[in-house]
Each structure stands twice: as structure tokens, then as C-alpha cells.
Design an enzyme around this catalytic site. Sequence first.
Site, PDB file in Angstrom:
ATOM      1  N   ARG A  53       0.669  -0.886  -0.212  1.00  0.00           N
ATOM      2  CA  ARG A  53       0.135   0.175   0.251  1.00  0.00           C
ATOM      3  C   ARG A  53       0.944   1.111  -0.144  1.00  0.00           C
ATOM      4  O   ARG A  53       1.861   0.942   0.348  1.00  0.00           O
ATOM      5  CB  ARG A  53      -0.474   0.262   1.188  1.00  0.00           C
ATOM      6  N   LYS A 117       3.092  -9.269  10.992  1.00  0.00           N
ATOM      7  CA  LYS A 117       2.631  -9.302   9.751  1.00  0.00           C
ATOM      8  C   LYS A 117       3.297 -10.710   8.871  1.00  0.00           C
ATOM      9  O   LYS A 117       3.815 -11.308   8.724  1.00  0.00           O
ATOM     10  CB  LYS A 117       2.577  -8.151   8.677  1.00  0.00           C
ATOM     11  N   ARG A 251      -1.755   1.998  14.760  1.00  0.00           N
ATOM     12  CA  ARG A 251      -0.384   1.600  15.608  1.00  0.00           C
ATOM     13  C   ARG A 251      -1.417   0.783  16.914  1.00  0.00           C
ATOM     14  O   ARG A 251      -2.360   2.014  17.174  1.00  0.00           O
ATOM     15  CB  ARG A 251       0.800   1.905  15.874  1.00  0.00           C
TER      16      ARG A 251
END
Length: 254
Positions: A53, A117, A251
Site C-alpha cells: 500500500r 505481519k 498502531r
Amino acid sequence: MKADAIRALSTAGVAVEVVAQTGSTNADLLARAASLDSPLLLVAEHQTAGRGRAGRSWLSSPEGSLTFSLAWKFDGGPQLLTGLPLAIGVALAEALGALGQPVQLKWPNDLLKDGDKLAGILVETQAAPGGGTWTVIGIGLNLLMPDEMETRLGRSAAGLPWLARMERDALMAALLDGLAAALREFAARGFAAFAARWNLRHAWQGETVVLLDNGVVRHEGRAAGVDDSGRLLLDTMEGRIAIMAGDVSLRVKA
């Protein structure tokens, strides 16, 4: 991987191509979208210029990653695709869960495992000749995460070493089947059909989070999942607000 084997193992009825190496499978399919007449899955054994992204680089390795893009045509304009990246996250999470690998979702378009991730999703669109919208859905999925790759990333990341031992054609076919089913469901019902399923897998449900825009804190609040449009719900000191996906970073507050 072999295209014929993936097609034979899949029930999606989607054309498949496999290339040894390319810069970006998303860029390749966007360049071809105007000439496509049906969905196409493009798998790269190695991707040298993968993108995430906001133009961020996506690092991958031939041995430790699956990198692929799926071109899919929707009727109507891109305004009807609100929430699509989140629906794709649900599809991937459900497909991996069916393979014995439960994962969680981070708004708006990441998969996490044990807080790190695991996969990223990039959706790009292009107007289709004669009407409708081609979407190109790019996915990078970590299977193995060696120390050298984490050093290059500059942070810890997750892998799925058990699935790394699975036959790659079968794994790719399972993911394709899940994606194709979800895209057909999305076309018929929109993101509302996925919202509750997304919230079940929300990694940071109830956590205090901050929303950053170019490094500046724009909002802070308790994450309360997403609504039927895919907007992130935050319970702030001023009350509940809904955030549309954009070039923002989420976050957990330290």
C-alpha cells in the site's frame, strides 16, 4: 508451481498463469486488463519489485513466499468496491484457517500471526472497456521468515512453516478457491456480508490504538471493529468515530 496443476486442483474456474520471475504481478495484470475477458490468476515464483500500500516495497523470497495477483471484473464503478480489501482479508484468513493455520486481521489490509505481519493485500482498479471495473488484487504471503529477511525488513514478521511444507500447487488452489468464492459473494452482497467475520478475527479488538497520517497522530481510541462499510470504529474521548481507509497507519499505543 505449474498452472495446469493449480487449475486442476481448483474449483474456481479461473485461468492461471505462472511465471518464474517478474517485477510486479499487479503491474503486469494492470497492463493487460483492457484485453482480458475473464478472471486471471498470475503467480510469480519470484517478484523483484513487489509493491504494498502507498507504493511501499514488498520484500519476498522465492523459497519463502507466495506472491500472486488476481484480476477480477466487477459490474459498476469503483465506488461499489468499498471494503473489498477487508473482504479479501477475510477470504484469506478463512482459507488459511481451513488449512489449520488460524490468523488475525489488522485494519485495513494486513494478516497477522502472533502479532506479526504475515501477509499484505494491495487492490488496484482500472475502468473496463465497455463498462465495469477491473480489480487487480495483489497478495504477498510469508511462508518462511529467515533471519536474513527480517534483517532486511527491519522488524519481525510471521511465517507459516507448516504450510511451507505443503505442495505449493495445492496451497495456491485452496487460496484461489477461497478468493473466488469471496469475490462472487462480495459482488452480490457487498462488504456487509463480511463485517461480522472480519470482526471475529480483529487482532486489536478492544486495544487502545493510534491512527497516524504521515507520522502525525490523527486519532486515538479503543478499536471497536469495523462497520458494514469497512470503516474502522474508534471509541475516543469525544465518542465513537468511523475512519475510512486511506494512506494511514494503525498502531497499538505503546
